[in-house]
Design a protein around this motif. Structure first.
Motif, PDB file in Angstrom:
ATOM      1  N   ASP A  86      -5.157  13.307 -17.355  1.00  0.00           N
ATOM      2  CA  ASP A  86      -4.114  13.805 -16.057  1.00  0.00           C
ATOM      3  C   ASP A  86      -3.342  14.840 -17.002  1.00  0.00           C
ATOM      4  OD1 ASP A  86      -2.318  14.281 -13.879  1.00  0.00           O
ATOM      5  OD2 ASP A  86      -3.558  13.455 -12.643  1.00  0.00           O
ATOM      6  N   THR A  87      -3.245  16.380 -16.033  1.00  0.00           N
ATOM      7  CA  THR A  87      -2.631  17.104 -16.906  1.00  0.00           C
ATOM      8  C   THR A  87      -1.345  16.924 -16.895  1.00  0.00           C
ATOM      9  OG1 THR A  87      -3.599  19.313 -16.150  1.00  0.00           O
ATOM     10  CG2 THR A  87      -1.582  19.346 -16.513  1.00  0.00           C
ATOM     11  N   ARG A  88      -0.432  15.839 -16.258  1.00  0.00           N
ATOM     12  CA  ARG A  88       0.931  15.485 -15.707  1.00  0.00           C
ATOM     13  C   ARG A  88       0.834  14.504 -16.595  1.00  0.00           C
ATOM     14  NH1 ARG A  88      -0.840  14.807  -9.231  1.00  0.00           N
ATOM     15  NH2 ARG A  88      -2.485  14.189 -10.477  1.00  0.00           N
ATOM     16  N   VAL A  89       0.050  14.329 -17.222  1.00  0.00           N
ATOM     17  CA  VAL A  89       0.124  13.284 -18.796  1.00  0.00           C
ATOM     18  C   VAL A  89      -0.230  14.019 -19.729  1.00  0.00           C
ATOM     19  CG1 VAL A  89      -0.825  11.426 -19.674  1.00  0.00           C
ATOM     20  CG2 VAL A  89      -0.872  10.870 -17.583  1.00  0.00           C
ATOM     21  N   ALA A  90      -0.514  15.016 -19.716  1.00  0.00           N
ATOM     22  CA  ALA A  90      -1.025  15.865 -21.107  1.00  0.00           C
ATOM     23  C   ALA A  90      -0.297  16.555 -21.203  1.00  0.00           C
ATOM     24  CB  ALA A  90      -2.179  16.657 -20.884  1.00  0.00           C
ATOM     25  N   VAL A  91       0.249  17.326 -20.734  1.00  0.00           N
ATOM     26  CA  VAL A  91       1.833  18.374 -19.797  1.00  0.00           C
ATOM     27  C   VAL A  91       3.111  17.397 -21.222  1.00  0.00           C
ATOM     28  CG1 VAL A  91       3.464  19.503 -19.756  1.00  0.00           C
ATOM     29  CG2 VAL A  91       1.055  20.130 -18.322  1.00  0.00           C
ATOM     30  N   PRO A  92       3.607  16.067 -20.739  1.00  0.00           N
ATOM     31  CA  PRO A  92       4.454  15.283 -21.169  1.00  0.00           C
ATOM     32  C   PRO A  92       3.886  14.983 -22.447  1.00  0.00           C
ATOM     33  CG  PRO A  92       4.246  14.385 -19.051  1.00  0.00           C
ATOM     34  CD  PRO A  92       3.320  15.995 -19.368  1.00  0.00           C
ATOM     35  N   GLN A  93       3.299  14.621 -23.504  1.00  0.00           N
ATOM     36  CA  GLN A  93       2.684  13.953 -23.947  1.00  0.00           C
ATOM     37  C   GLN A  93       2.248  14.920 -25.505  1.00  0.00           C
ATOM     38  OE1 GLN A  93       3.548   9.991 -23.237  1.00  0.00           O
ATOM     39  NE2 GLN A  93       2.470  10.810 -25.432  1.00  0.00           N
ATOM     40  N   ASN A  94       2.656  16.723 -24.978  1.00  0.00           N
ATOM     41  CA  ASN A  94       2.027  17.602 -25.458  1.00  0.00           C
ATOM     42  C   ASN A  94       1.433  17.939 -25.950  1.00  0.00           C
ATOM     43  OD1 ASN A  94       2.951  19.702 -26.972  1.00  0.00           O
ATOM     44  ND2 ASN A  94       3.951  18.978 -28.568  1.00  0.00           N
TER      45      ASN A  94
ATOM     46  N   ASP B 204      10.882  19.500 -10.901  1.00  0.00           N
ATOM     47  CA  ASP B 204      11.650  19.203 -12.439  1.00  0.00           C
ATOM     48  C   ASP B 204      10.708  20.498 -13.234  1.00  0.00           C
ATOM     49  OD1 ASP B 204      13.004  18.495 -14.524  1.00  0.00           O
ATOM     50  OD2 ASP B 204      12.321  16.727 -14.411  1.00  0.00           O
ATOM     51  N   LYS B 205      11.444  20.367 -14.250  1.00  0.00           N
ATOM     52  CA  LYS B 205      10.516  21.266 -15.342  1.00  0.00           C
ATOM     53  C   LYS B 205       9.066  20.590 -16.015  1.00  0.00           C
ATOM     54  CE  LYS B 205      11.956  19.696 -19.447  1.00  0.00           C
ATOM     55  NZ  LYS B 205      12.436  19.754 -20.923  1.00  0.00           N
ATOM     56  N   GLY B 206       8.129  22.069 -16.144  1.00  0.00           N
ATOM     57  CA  GLY B 206       6.621  21.460 -15.944  1.00  0.00           C
ATOM     58  C   GLY B 206       6.291  22.254 -17.549  1.00  0.00           C
ATOM     59  N   GLY B 207       5.898  22.154 -17.669  1.00  0.00           N
ATOM     60  CA  GLY B 207       4.768  23.203 -19.089  1.00  0.00           C
ATOM     61  C   GLY B 207       3.873  22.711 -19.184  1.00  0.00           C
ATOM     62  N   LYS B 208       3.477  23.248 -20.461  1.00  0.00           N
ATOM     63  CA  LYS B 208       1.807  23.510 -20.429  1.00  0.00           C
ATOM     64  C   LYS B 208       1.491  22.975 -22.381  1.00  0.00           C
ATOM     65  CE  LYS B 208       2.694  28.409 -22.555  1.00  0.00           C
ATOM     66  NZ  LYS B 208       2.442  29.311 -22.407  1.00  0.00           N
TER      67      LYS B 208
ATOM     68  N   PHE C  39      -7.122  23.350 -21.895  1.00  0.00           N
ATOM     69  CA  PHE C  39      -6.314  23.374 -21.703  1.00  0.00           C
ATOM     70  C   PHE C  39      -5.253  23.125 -20.708  1.00  0.00           C
ATOM     71  CE2 PHE C  39      -3.303  26.923 -20.246  1.00  0.00           C
ATOM     72  CZ  PHE C  39      -2.293  27.246 -21.017  1.00  0.00           C
ATOM     73  N   ASN C  40      -3.874  22.922 -20.546  1.00  0.00           N
ATOM     74  CA  ASN C  40      -3.432  21.804 -19.289  1.00  0.00           C
ATOM     75  C   ASN C  40      -2.268  22.597 -19.189  1.00  0.00           C
ATOM     76  OD1 ASN C  40      -5.022  20.034 -21.242  1.00  0.00           O
ATOM     77  ND2 ASN C  40      -4.989  19.929 -18.930  1.00  0.00           N
ATOM     78  N   ARG C  41      -1.763  23.294 -17.471  1.00  0.00           N
ATOM     79  CA  ARG C  41      -0.068  23.343 -17.696  1.00  0.00           C
ATOM     80  C   ARG C  41      -0.204  22.921 -15.925  1.00  0.00           C
ATOM     81  NH1 ARG C  41       1.430  29.908 -16.213  1.00  0.00           N
ATOM     82  NH2 ARG C  41       3.881  29.790 -16.266  1.00  0.00           N
ATOM     83  N   TYR C  42       1.136  22.350 -16.099  1.00  0.00           N
ATOM     84  CA  TYR C  42       1.858  21.785 -14.344  1.00  0.00           C
ATOM     85  C   TYR C  42       2.661  23.107 -14.169  1.00  0.00           C
ATOM     86  CZ  TYR C  42       3.735  17.922 -11.963  1.00  0.00           C
ATOM     87  OH  TYR C  42       3.985  18.021 -10.444  1.00  0.00           O
TER      88      TYR C  42
END
Length: 733
Positions: A522-530, A484-488, A476-479
């Motif tokens: 990386d979480t900063r990859v996982a979140v943009p790639q959903n 800018d906007k983040g996400g999970k 489970f990843n959350r940024y």
């Protein structure tokens, strides 16, 4: 009915009048249980477990010789009187001795757990610094490119692993790799370990163990520190380039079932660069061990800190033109600092039916700050391209497992949970380490990993063993992005493992390992790639052999291949995401250990690899090793002169995708000589014995110097150490 009576009678005739032998193996000096000891009686083997205990069933009644052995201990022969339908229980003690390769036993009792090379090397080869610890893995190479304070760059099985992306490192069960790290995924800094406190190094190349999860693509390494000190020690070291180190380790409690010790070290060095590195490091560890009834407890606490300057990678053209020397710097303001504090509790319980239940909880607080400059004035002609990478992290987790030995093998099940929380993970452009020009990435990371696994080893017969494993990891990843906007998002992966072992004789074993592994992104990859394609699968196989070709000659050889799927990589130095295509690697590994004479040992590792990118027109993988070799001669005695002459060889390798730029290889020798007495030891350590000029790390980089009109792409490197001598004095009591 007659047929049933016939089978019952046959069963009784087969198994009646059989005896059982059980007991515990202990070390004579400390009276602590000795795991991994080999026991042989009536042609049947057993290996002592974590509690030093063993059971051998279905033995003929009467008197028989029991042979007990372990690497680094005197072999013991005991005459045992076995009684039919009864259990004979023994307590056995083994005395430490000089190591002999004759003590190595190849057997099929638990081949999936034993690594004979690691058990042998830790007994024979000297450990002088934290870098030497990882070199126990055959074929593993390291390079330092930041003044000694940064984690080393690692190479193994055709991978440029960077600082840990494709190798799982742990210390006393605690994770060393840092997920979603400010500098790079899997960043693994082992410098919080004090070398003199290492008791054992376990490793496996490949992804074939179900209890190993994230990052175990090319392999895994686990370090175990001592529960009790053999003796107290004070140590002082002094060397060239204004190098100093002090170490103290003291038993503060040493009873039959309890022990506790405290240890600390401090070191300083200016190193061999033109700009002094002003490297400072401190390490403290305290550990308490108690054995109460059938449960063993280990509680440890440690803290570590390091600060340094470094000269970074320099371009070949700057040295060739005379602009700087071979040990010079373009940006001498690079450097960093890091701190890590750990608390670790481990318990192991032996149930009444000989099941083993293990539990571990741990907590780590970690800080990291690094200033680097890779391209000099390419992006910012006025202030330069210096970057700042910074993070503050809290990490905690749980590891649990339950082991059930049975007549035909062993069943294990386990659970791992890990939670990483970072605050203000930062990538910024800076000037002279004092001025922040602009923020590129800034945010908080929340990453959780839950892993569950089952593992079964079947004793098909005396020669054949089958190991089956299945693991599932969920992320489970959350940024929380401050710019800018983040996400999970979330993702999971299922990992099957199949391993087969065939031991036709007591001197020969064949094995086939296969499995699926991965490293997380990386979480900063996982979140943009959903969550899509962010757990790239790896598939690997090993076909190998362990052989005692002579009583004092041990050989391991293996052919292997490894296929890695598409992935998205977060580049911590630039704050960007780069796609990476499918890759395939294959290779041959050969390890040889030979006892040439009394106390004289030869070891060598030869590793050939063919790494290829499958979806690129230019199919070379930059900086992936092609051929490497390491080894040496070691003379080891309890007293008097001891020594080890080591070598490391790396062949030339491609530095870019079309092999038009070459990273030059090197051949380096190191020497260690000790004079040992029961109460003291004097040592001389020399790195780069023949003073070769070599490049420890190399990168193909596009950069621009201050007075250049256009950027240039070429090799940028960190120089390897020149001839460097260090004296040490140790006092034992």
């Amino acid at each position: 009915m007659r047929l049933l009576l016939f089978f019952l009678l046959a069963f009784q005739l087969t198994y009646a009048h059989k005896g059982t032998l059980s007991g515990i193996v202990k070390e004579t000096d400390t009276d602590k249980p000795l795991p991994g000891a080999t026991l042989l009686i009536q042609g049947k083997y057993a290996v002592s477990n974590d509690f030093g205990q063993f059971v051998i069933r279905d033995l003929e009644s009467g008197a028989s010789d029991l042979i007990v052995s372990a690497i680094g201990y005197h072999t013991q022969k005991v005459l045992v009187e076995l009684i039919e339908d009864e259990n004979t229980n023994l307590t056995l003690h083994l005395q430490r001795s000089n190591v002999s390769l004759e003590e190595i036993k190849i057997n099929s009792v638990s081949p999936h757990k034993l690594n004979l090379i690691s058990h042998l090397d830790i007994q024979v080869r000297p450990i002088q610094n934290s870098q030497e610890i990882l070199r126990f893995v055959p074929g593993l190479l390291m390079g330092q490119h930041a003044g000694g304070g940064k984690a080393e760059q690692i190479f193994l099985r055709g991978f440029d692993i960077d600082h840990g992306t494709d190798i799982l490192l742990s210390a006393d069960g605690m994770p060393v790799n840092m997920v979603s790290h400010a500098h790079g995924q899997g960043y693994a800094d082992l410098h919080f370990l004090i070398p003199e406190l290492i008791e054992n190094v376990s490793f496996q190349k490949g992804m074939y163990h179900a209890d190993k999860g994230n990052f175990s693509t090319a392999g895994w390494v686990d370090f175990k520190t001592k529960n009790v000190l053999d003796r107290n020690i004070f140590k002082a070291e002094v060397g060239q380039f204004n190098t100093y180190r002090g170490l103290g380790a003291l038993n503060i409690l040493k009873k039959e079932n309890q022990s506790a010790y405290m240890a600390g070290e401090y070191q300083y060095s200016d190193a061999y660069f033109d700009a002094p590195q002003k490297f400072n490091r401190y390490n403290f560890l305290s550990k308490y061990h108690v054995h109460w009834k059938n449960t063993s407890f280990n509680l440890s606490a440690s803290t570590f800190g390091s600060t340094w300057n470094h000269s970074g990678q320099i371009p070949e053209r700057a040295v060739a033109s005379g602009m700087i020397g071979f040990f010079g710097a373009i940006d001498p303001t690079e450097g960093g600092e890091t701190h890590r504090t750990n608390v670790n509790l481990q318990t192991s319980t032996l149930t009444s039916n000989h099941h083993i239940f293990k539990n571990q909880v741990y907590y780590t607080h970690y800080d990291f700050l690094l200033y680097s400059n890779f391209t000099f004035f390419l992006e910012n002609p006025e202030f330069g391209d210096q970057i700042k990478q910074k993070e503050n992290r809290n990490l905690f987790g749980y590891n649990g497992s339950y082991h059930i030995p049975h007549g035909k093998g062993e069943f294990s099940a386990g659970l791992n949970y890990r939670q990483d929380l970072t605050k203000d993970s930062e990538l910024s452009n800076t000037h002279n380490k004092t001025q922040v020009l602009n923020a590129i990435m800034l945010g908080d990371i929340r990453e959780a990993n839950l892993g569950i696994y089952v593992d079964e080893t079947f004793d098909l017969n005396a020669q054949w063993k089958l190991n089956l494993g299945l693991r599932y990891d969920y992320f489970f990843n959350r940024y929380l992005d401050h710019l800018d906007k983040g996400g999970k998002t979330s993702a999971g992966i299922l990992l099957p493992k199949v391993n087969v072992y065939y031991s036709p004789t007591s001197t020969l074993q064949f094995y086939f390992n296969s499995g699926k592994g991965f490293h997380s992104n990386d979480t900063r990859v996982a979140v943009p790639q959903n969550g899509k394609e962010v757990l790239p699968a790896a598939y690997g196989t090993d076909l190998g052999v362990n052989a005692k070709l002579a009583p004092r000659l041990f050989v391991n050889a293996a052919y292997w291949n490894l296929w890695l799927d598409q992935e998205f990589v977060y580049v911590g130095d630039a704050g960007i995401v780069e796609p990476s295509g499918k890759t395939w690697r294959q290779g041959l590994d050969l390890s040889l250990r030979y006892e040439l004479g009394k106390n004289l040992f030869l070891d060598t590792d030869l590793n050939w690899t063919r790494p290829r990118a499958l979806e690129e027109e230019d199919h070379y993988i930059p900086l992936a090793p092609i051929f490497t070799s390491m080894g040496g001669l070691t003379y080891k005695r309890k007293e008097g002169l001891n020594g080890s002459l080591r070598y490391r060889y790396v062949a030339d390798r491609p530095a870019n995708e079309d092999n038009s730029i070459i990273a030059k290889g090197y051949f380096i020798n190191d020497l260690q000589i000790n004079y040992t007495k029961p109460s003291y030891q004097i040592g001389l350590s020399i790195q780069n014995l023949f003073d070769q000029r070599w490049k420890e790390t190399q990168f193909n980089t596009l950069s621009q110097l201050k007075d250049e009109a256009e950027p240039v792409e070429e090799i940028h490197f960190t120089p390897g150490t020149p001839f460097s001598a260090k004296l040490s004095f140790s006092l034992f009591f």
